[in-house]
Motif scaffolding. Structure first.
Motif, PDB file in Angstrom:
ATOM      1  N   THR A  66       0.846  -1.205   0.000  1.00  0.00           N
ATOM      2  CA  THR A  66       0.000   0.000   0.000  1.00  0.00           C
ATOM      3  C   THR A  66       0.875   1.245   0.000  1.00  0.00           C
ATOM      4  O   THR A  66       2.066   1.191   0.344  1.00  0.00           O
ATOM      5  CB  THR A  66      -0.912   0.062   1.244  1.00  0.00           C
ATOM      6  OG1 THR A  66      -0.099   0.319   2.391  1.00  0.00           O
ATOM      7  CG2 THR A  66      -1.706  -1.219   1.435  1.00  0.00           C
ATOM      8  N   ALA A  68       0.691   3.580   2.157  1.00  0.00           N
ATOM      9  CA  ALA A  68       1.052   3.848   3.553  1.00  0.00           C
ATOM     10  C   ALA A  68       2.292   3.075   3.992  1.00  0.00           C
ATOM     11  O   ALA A  68       2.962   3.474   4.952  1.00  0.00           O
ATOM     12  CB  ALA A  68      -0.121   3.524   4.470  1.00  0.00           C
ATOM     13  N   GLU A  88     -10.352   5.950  -3.733  1.00  0.00           N
ATOM     14  CA  GLU A  88      -9.674   5.365  -2.578  1.00  0.00           C
ATOM     15  C   GLU A  88      -8.170   5.633  -2.642  1.00  0.00           C
ATOM     16  O   GLU A  88      -7.549   6.006  -1.643  1.00  0.00           O
ATOM     17  CB  GLU A  88      -9.940   3.857  -2.535  1.00  0.00           C
ATOM     18  CG  GLU A  88      -9.182   3.119  -1.459  1.00  0.00           C
ATOM     19  CD  GLU A  88      -9.356   1.611  -1.563  1.00  0.00           C
ATOM     20  OE1 GLU A  88      -8.673   0.916  -0.799  1.00  0.00           O
ATOM     21  OE2 GLU A  88     -10.145   1.128  -2.399  1.00  0.00           O
ATOM     22  N   THR A  89      -7.590   5.486  -3.818  1.00  0.00           N
ATOM     23  CA  THR A  89      -6.158   5.711  -3.978  1.00  0.00           C
ATOM     24  C   THR A  89      -5.812   7.189  -3.809  1.00  0.00           C
ATOM     25  O   THR A  89      -4.799   7.533  -3.190  1.00  0.00           O
ATOM     26  CB  THR A  89      -5.684   5.186  -5.345  1.00  0.00           C
ATOM     27  OG1 THR A  89      -6.070   3.813  -5.475  1.00  0.00           O
ATOM     28  CG2 THR A  89      -4.176   5.296  -5.470  1.00  0.00           C
ATOM     29  N   GLN A  92      -5.705   7.982  -0.214  1.00  0.00           N
ATOM     30  CA  GLN A  92      -4.454   7.491   0.365  1.00  0.00           C
ATOM     31  C   GLN A  92      -3.291   8.415   0.003  1.00  0.00           C
ATOM     32  O   GLN A  92      -2.405   8.652   0.828  1.00  0.00           O
ATOM     33  CB  GLN A  92      -4.174   6.063  -0.107  1.00  0.00           C
ATOM     34  CG  GLN A  92      -5.158   5.048   0.426  1.00  0.00           C
ATOM     35  CD  GLN A  92      -5.010   3.688  -0.231  1.00  0.00           C
ATOM     36  OE1 GLN A  92      -4.066   3.423  -0.980  1.00  0.00           O
ATOM     37  NE2 GLN A  92      -5.973   2.811   0.021  1.00  0.00           N
TER      38      GLN A  92
END
Length: 137
Positions: A66, A68, A88-89, A92
């Protein structure tokens, strides 16, 4: 919409003044667009960071499951997933304090792109890095 997310000044800055690009969706498959685009930018001096749950190493670079999980700052998050996963990306990318997001051809999510801009990120959407690189030489 096209001009708002295809600012030539932003495109030039991202292609020429950034160093580290996280490629979300990049796996060790030379037949995929993410692979060829990451390879091109790598040959142009960019550090690429593969982001894929199954990518241990791609193009000689360690992969991460990911965004993160990446231990270094990221300049640009390139989103090589379907449009349905772009929001969603992008969220992030905002969370890791990336400087920009790049959504390639046919990856479009206007509300998420606007959210990224509101958070201070540069956004390029529905553009191919290889084509833009060739046009900006």
């Amino acid at each position: 919409m096209a001009d708002r997310f295809a600012d030539l000044v932003v495109i030039r800055r991202l292609l020429h003044d950034t160093h580290t690009w996280a490629f979300v969706g990049l796996a060790d498959n030379p037949q995929r667009t993410a692979y060829t685009q990451a390879e091109l930018l790598q040959t142009r001096g960019k550090t690429i960071v593969p982001v894929h749950p199954l990518a241990d190493t791609v193009l000689g670079e360690k992969g991460y499951p990911t965004l993160a999980d990446i231990p270094v700052p990221i300049d640009v998050v390139a989103i090589y997933r379907r449009s349905a996963h772009a929001a969603e990306t992008i969220d992030q990318a905002i969370a890791i304090h990336a400087k920009a997001v790049w959504l390639p051809l046919d990856v479009i999510d206007v509300p998420a792109a606007l959210r990224a801009q509101a958070a201070g990120l540069d956004v390029v959407m529905n553009r191919c890095p290889a084509v833009e690189w060739a046009l900006r030489r």
